[in-house]
Design a protein around this motif. Structure first.
Motif, PDB file in Angstrom:
ATOM      1  N   PHE A 261       0.830  -1.199   0.000  1.00  0.00           N
ATOM      2  CA  PHE A 261       0.000   0.000   0.000  1.00  0.00           C
ATOM      3  C   PHE A 261       0.868   1.254   0.000  1.00  0.00           C
ATOM      4  CE2 PHE A 261      -2.371  -3.420   1.984  1.00  0.00           C
ATOM      5  CZ  PHE A 261      -3.634  -3.312   1.421  1.00  0.00           C
ATOM      6  N   GLN A 262       0.212   2.415  -0.176  1.00  0.00           N
ATOM      7  CA  GLN A 262       0.949   3.673  -0.142  1.00  0.00           C
ATOM      8  C   GLN A 262       1.544   3.912   1.241  1.00  0.00           C
ATOM      9  OE1 GLN A 262      -1.033   7.057  -1.836  1.00  0.00           O
ATOM     10  NE2 GLN A 262       0.366   8.522  -0.941  1.00  0.00           N
ATOM     11  N   GLU A 263       0.787   3.576   2.294  1.00  0.00           N
ATOM     12  CA  GLU A 263       1.327   3.664   3.647  1.00  0.00           C
ATOM     13  C   GLU A 263       1.984   2.323   3.974  1.00  0.00           C
ATOM     14  OE1 GLU A 263      -2.097   3.289   3.304  1.00  0.00           O
ATOM     15  OE2 GLU A 263      -2.507   5.345   2.682  1.00  0.00           O
ATOM     16  N   HIS A 264       3.052   2.356   4.754  1.00  0.00           N
ATOM     17  CA  HIS A 264       3.800   1.125   4.990  1.00  0.00           C
ATOM     18  C   HIS A 264       3.028   0.090   5.814  1.00  0.00           C
ATOM     19  CE1 HIS A 264       4.692   2.349   9.126  1.00  0.00           C
ATOM     20  NE2 HIS A 264       5.151   3.511   8.676  1.00  0.00           N
ATOM     21  N   ARG A 265       2.129   0.528   6.700  1.00  0.00           N
ATOM     22  CA  ARG A 265       1.285  -0.368   7.499  1.00  0.00           C
ATOM     23  C   ARG A 265       2.077  -1.394   8.306  1.00  0.00           C
ATOM     24  NH1 ARG A 265      -4.473  -1.170   4.268  1.00  0.00           N
ATOM     25  NH2 ARG A 265      -4.616   0.979   3.520  1.00  0.00           N
ATOM     26  N   LEU A 266       3.212  -0.964   8.837  1.00  0.00           N
ATOM     27  CA  LEU A 266       4.008  -1.849   9.687  1.00  0.00           C
ATOM     28  C   LEU A 266       3.457  -1.840  11.105  1.00  0.00           C
ATOM     29  CD1 LEU A 266       7.624  -0.876   8.544  1.00  0.00           C
ATOM     30  CD2 LEU A 266       6.144  -2.694   7.648  1.00  0.00           C
ATOM     31  N   PHE A 267       3.716  -2.926  11.836  1.00  0.00           N
ATOM     32  CA  PHE A 267       3.341  -2.992  13.240  1.00  0.00           C
ATOM     33  C   PHE A 267       4.386  -2.239  14.054  1.00  0.00           C
ATOM     34  CE2 PHE A 267       1.736  -7.089  11.442  1.00  0.00           C
ATOM     35  CZ  PHE A 267       0.379  -6.795  11.539  1.00  0.00           C
ATOM     36  N   PRO A 268       4.010  -1.145  14.729  1.00  0.00           N
ATOM     37  CA  PRO A 268       5.001  -0.307  15.410  1.00  0.00           C
ATOM     38  C   PRO A 268       5.720  -1.014  16.559  1.00  0.00           C
ATOM     39  CG  PRO A 268       2.764   0.416  15.951  1.00  0.00           C
ATOM     40  CD  PRO A 268       2.639  -0.584  14.851  1.00  0.00           C
ATOM     41  N   TRP A 269       5.116  -2.063  17.101  1.00  0.00           N
ATOM     42  CA  TRP A 269       5.715  -2.759  18.244  1.00  0.00           C
ATOM     43  C   TRP A 269       6.643  -3.906  17.821  1.00  0.00           C
ATOM     44  CZ3 TRP A 269       0.578  -2.764  16.865  1.00  0.00           C
ATOM     45  CH2 TRP A 269       0.061  -3.956  16.387  1.00  0.00           C
ATOM     46  N   LEU A 270       6.788  -4.119  16.503  1.00  0.00           N
ATOM     47  CA  LEU A 270       7.653  -5.195  16.010  1.00  0.00           C
ATOM     48  C   LEU A 270       8.882  -4.626  15.310  1.00  0.00           C
ATOM     49  CD1 LEU A 270       5.092  -7.745  14.466  1.00  0.00           C
ATOM     50  CD2 LEU A 270       6.106  -7.747  16.758  1.00  0.00           C
ATOM     51  N   THR A 271       9.976  -5.355  15.401  1.00  0.00           N
ATOM     52  CA  THR A 271      11.201  -4.967  14.707  1.00  0.00           C
ATOM     53  C   THR A 271      11.066  -5.229  13.211  1.00  0.00           C
ATOM     54  OG1 THR A 271      12.162  -7.168  14.991  1.00  0.00           O
ATOM     55  CG2 THR A 271      12.603  -5.537  16.730  1.00  0.00           C
ATOM     56  N   VAL A 272      12.055  -4.788  12.454  1.00  0.00           N
ATOM     57  CA  VAL A 272      12.062  -5.002  11.000  1.00  0.00           C
ATOM     58  C   VAL A 272      11.915  -6.478  10.667  1.00  0.00           C
ATOM     59  CG1 VAL A 272      13.577  -4.994   8.969  1.00  0.00           C
ATOM     60  CG2 VAL A 272      13.328  -2.920  10.356  1.00  0.00           C
ATOM     61  N   GLU A 273      12.730  -7.329  11.279  1.00  0.00           N
ATOM     62  CA  GLU A 273      12.684  -8.743  10.936  1.00  0.00           C
ATOM     63  C   GLU A 273      11.358  -9.389  11.329  1.00  0.00           C
ATOM     64  OE1 GLU A 273      16.043 -10.461  12.861  1.00  0.00           O
ATOM     65  OE2 GLU A 273      15.263 -10.173  14.892  1.00  0.00           O
TER      66      GLU A 273
ATOM     67  N   SER B 265      13.379   5.580   8.043  1.00  0.00           N
ATOM     68  CA  SER B 265      12.888   6.611   7.126  1.00  0.00           C
ATOM     69  C   SER B 265      11.694   6.052   6.357  1.00  0.00           C
ATOM     70  CB  SER B 265      13.985   7.010   6.141  1.00  0.00           C
ATOM     71  OG  SER B 265      14.282   5.921   5.263  1.00  0.00           O
ATOM     72  N   GLY B 266      10.989   6.921   5.640  1.00  0.00           N
ATOM     73  CA  GLY B 266       9.844   6.474   4.860  1.00  0.00           C
ATOM     74  C   GLY B 266      10.212   5.436   3.823  1.00  0.00           C
ATOM     75  N   GLY B 267      11.337   5.645   3.147  1.00  0.00           N
ATOM     76  CA  GLY B 267      11.779   4.688   2.134  1.00  0.00           C
ATOM     77  C   GLY B 267      12.152   3.345   2.733  1.00  0.00           C
ATOM     78  N   MET B 268      12.814   3.370   3.879  1.00  0.00           N
ATOM     79  CA  MET B 268      13.188   2.123   4.551  1.00  0.00           C
ATOM     80  C   MET B 268      11.952   1.352   4.996  1.00  0.00           C
ATOM     81  SD  MET B 268      16.373   3.663   6.747  1.00  0.00           S
ATOM     82  CE  MET B 268      16.880   2.163   7.572  1.00  0.00           C
ATOM     83  N   ALA B 269      10.955   2.081   5.516  1.00  0.00           N
ATOM     84  CA  ALA B 269       9.724   1.425   5.960  1.00  0.00           C
ATOM     85  C   ALA B 269       9.021   0.747   4.779  1.00  0.00           C
ATOM     86  CB  ALA B 269       8.796   2.449   6.611  1.00  0.00           C
ATOM     87  N   GLN B 270       9.040   1.400   3.612  1.00  0.00           N
ATOM     88  CA  GLN B 270       8.409   0.779   2.448  1.00  0.00           C
ATOM     89  C   GLN B 270       9.193  -0.433   1.969  1.00  0.00           C
ATOM     90  OE1 GLN B 270       5.506   0.960   2.147  1.00  0.00           O
ATOM     91  NE2 GLN B 270       4.839   2.310   0.505  1.00  0.00           N
ATOM     92  N   ARG B 271      10.495  -0.424   2.155  1.00  0.00           N
ATOM     93  CA  ARG B 271      11.288  -1.617   1.804  1.00  0.00           C
ATOM     94  C   ARG B 271      10.889  -2.799   2.686  1.00  0.00           C
ATOM     95  NH1 ARG B 271      17.356   0.357   1.830  1.00  0.00           N
ATOM     96  NH2 ARG B 271      16.653   2.502   2.123  1.00  0.00           N
ATOM     97  N   VAL B 272      10.607  -2.516   3.960  1.00  0.00           N
ATOM     98  CA  VAL B 272      10.132  -3.578   4.854  1.00  0.00           C
ATOM     99  C   VAL B 272       8.790  -4.114   4.345  1.00  0.00           C
ATOM    100  CG1 VAL B 272       9.459  -4.171   7.206  1.00  0.00           C
ATOM    101  CG2 VAL B 272      11.331  -2.563   6.834  1.00  0.00           C
ATOM    102  N   SER B 273       7.900  -3.210   3.933  1.00  0.00           N
ATOM    103  CA  SER B 273       6.596  -3.627   3.411  1.00  0.00           C
ATOM    104  C   SER B 273       6.738  -4.504   2.180  1.00  0.00           C
ATOM    105  CB  SER B 273       5.752  -2.392   3.061  1.00  0.00           C
ATOM    106  OG  SER B 273       5.461  -1.641   4.196  1.00  0.00           O
ATOM    107  N   ILE B 274       7.655  -4.135   1.298  1.00  0.00           N
ATOM    108  CA  ILE B 274       7.875  -4.929   0.082  1.00  0.00           C
ATOM    109  C   ILE B 274       8.419  -6.303   0.448  1.00  0.00           C
ATOM    110  CG2 ILE B 274       9.254  -5.086  -2.025  1.00  0.00           C
ATOM    111  CD1 ILE B 274       9.082  -1.980  -2.150  1.00  0.00           C
ATOM    112  N   ALA B 275       9.370  -6.343   1.373  1.00  0.00           N
ATOM    113  CA  ALA B 275       9.931  -7.634   1.802  1.00  0.00           C
ATOM    114  C   ALA B 275       8.849  -8.517   2.403  1.00  0.00           C
ATOM    115  CB  ALA B 275      11.056  -7.401   2.813  1.00  0.00           C
ATOM    116  N   ARG B 276       7.987  -7.943   3.234  1.00  0.00           N
ATOM    117  CA  ARG B 276       6.905  -8.714   3.846  1.00  0.00           C
ATOM    118  C   ARG B 276       5.964  -9.277   2.777  1.00  0.00           C
ATOM    119  NH1 ARG B 276       3.546  -5.742   8.433  1.00  0.00           N
ATOM    120  NH2 ARG B 276       2.879  -4.473   6.674  1.00  0.00           N
ATOM    121  N   ALA B 277       5.681  -8.476   1.750  1.00  0.00           N
ATOM    122  CA  ALA B 277       4.783  -8.921   0.682  1.00  0.00           C
ATOM    123  C   ALA B 277       5.404 -10.035  -0.159  1.00  0.00           C
ATOM    124  CB  ALA B 277       4.416  -7.739  -0.210  1.00  0.00           C
ATOM    125  N   LEU B 278       6.749 -10.117  -0.157  1.00  0.00           N
ATOM    126  CA  LEU B 278       7.442 -11.136  -0.947  1.00  0.00           C
ATOM    127  C   LEU B 278       7.723 -12.422  -0.165  1.00  0.00           C
ATOM    128  CD1 LEU B 278      10.072  -8.891  -2.779  1.00  0.00           C
ATOM    129  CD2 LEU B 278       8.131 -10.060  -3.841  1.00  0.00           C
TER     130      LEU B 278
END
Length: 258
Positions: A84-96, A135-148
């Motif tokens: 999505f346009q917003e990263h929609r990450l869980f704020p209480w979880l780490t990147v991994e 950063s915003g770009g890093m958060a979106q990279r996490v979103s892309i990784a999760r989707a893959l």
């Protein structure tokens, strides 16, 4: 039946609002082959996001056929990733842990896959970071990784870089192309940005204003890596801009845009 990975035939979508019925999409016919990168552009309200939601199986109230590998899409599934346009990450979880989502990192196979995805999206060293530290770009990279993570057959991206500044957006386009070249995951990317559409895609699908119809499909036969300032790039940009403006003008002439 088409041998394309994604087959859309005579797709029509209407929905009701407090002001009456809205005709969102009409007569959409589109085949997308495995490994393709397709971008979709069009004015606001032309049904771009609705089209992605239907492909994702999130919206099933439509007429026509939308199939993946020849089978009608019956609902959401791991064969379709969505960013999505917003990263929609869980704020209480780490990147991994955000990438692993509902899977356990104690599982060796999951752990290995998450580690590979972190390297793929260039976030090595940020495994233990929280979304607030990115950063915003890093958060979106996490979103892309999760989707893959679950190896989807198709990755759907709904203006994922729209909220980023110009420099970060340009960098993220390069990152996404690296991911596509490495994984060859079929990608369908919605954007308002013509330069972005050309820079990324094998083909650009142009939608007319509501009801959203395919105005034209433009092949992008430019070799990668692409330079936005190059003459061939700008020539194609001019061609697509004319197609885009022509679609809008025809709609106004017909009275549908009033």
């Amino acid at each position: 039946m088409s041998t394309a990975l994604l087959n859309i035939q005579d797709l029509d979508k209407q929905f009701s609002t407090g002001k009456g019925t809205v005709h969102a999409l009409h007569g959409i016919n589109l085949n997308i082959n495995e490994g393709e990168f397709v971008t979709v552009i069009g004015p606001s309200g032309c049904g771009k996001s609705t089209l992605l939601r239907i492909i994702a199986g999130l919206d099933r109230a439509y007429s026509g056929f939308v199939g993946l590998n020849g089978e009608q899409i019956a609902g959401p599934g791991i064969d379709k990733g969505f960013v999505f346009q917003e990263h929609r990450l869980f704020p209480w979880l780490t990147v991994e842990k955000n990438i692993a989502a509902d899977l356990s990192l104690r599982d060796k196979e999951v752990r290995n896959k998450v580690d590979k995805l972190i390297e793929l999206v260039k976030l090595k060293g940020f495994e233990k970071a929280y979304p607030r530290e990115l950063s915003g770009g890093m958060a979106q990279r996490v979103s892309i990784a999760r989707a893959l993570l679950r190896n989807p057959k198709v990755l759907l991206l709904d203006e994922p870089f729209g909220a980023l500044d110009a420099f970060t957006r340009s960098h993220m386009q390069e990152v996404l192309l690296d991911i596509w070249r490495t994984n060859r995951t079929t990608m369908i990317f919605v954007t308002h940005d013509i330069d972005e559409a050309i820079f990324l895609a094998n083909r650009v699908v142009i939608l007319k204003p509501r009801p959203g119809e395919i105005s034209s499909i433009v092949p992008v036969n430019l070799p990668y890596p692409r330079k936005k300032a190059a003459h061939d790039f700008q020539s194609l940009r001019f061609h697509i801009l004319n197609q885009f403006e022509s679609a809008e003008q025809n709609d106004l002439t017909d009275g549908a845009g009033i």
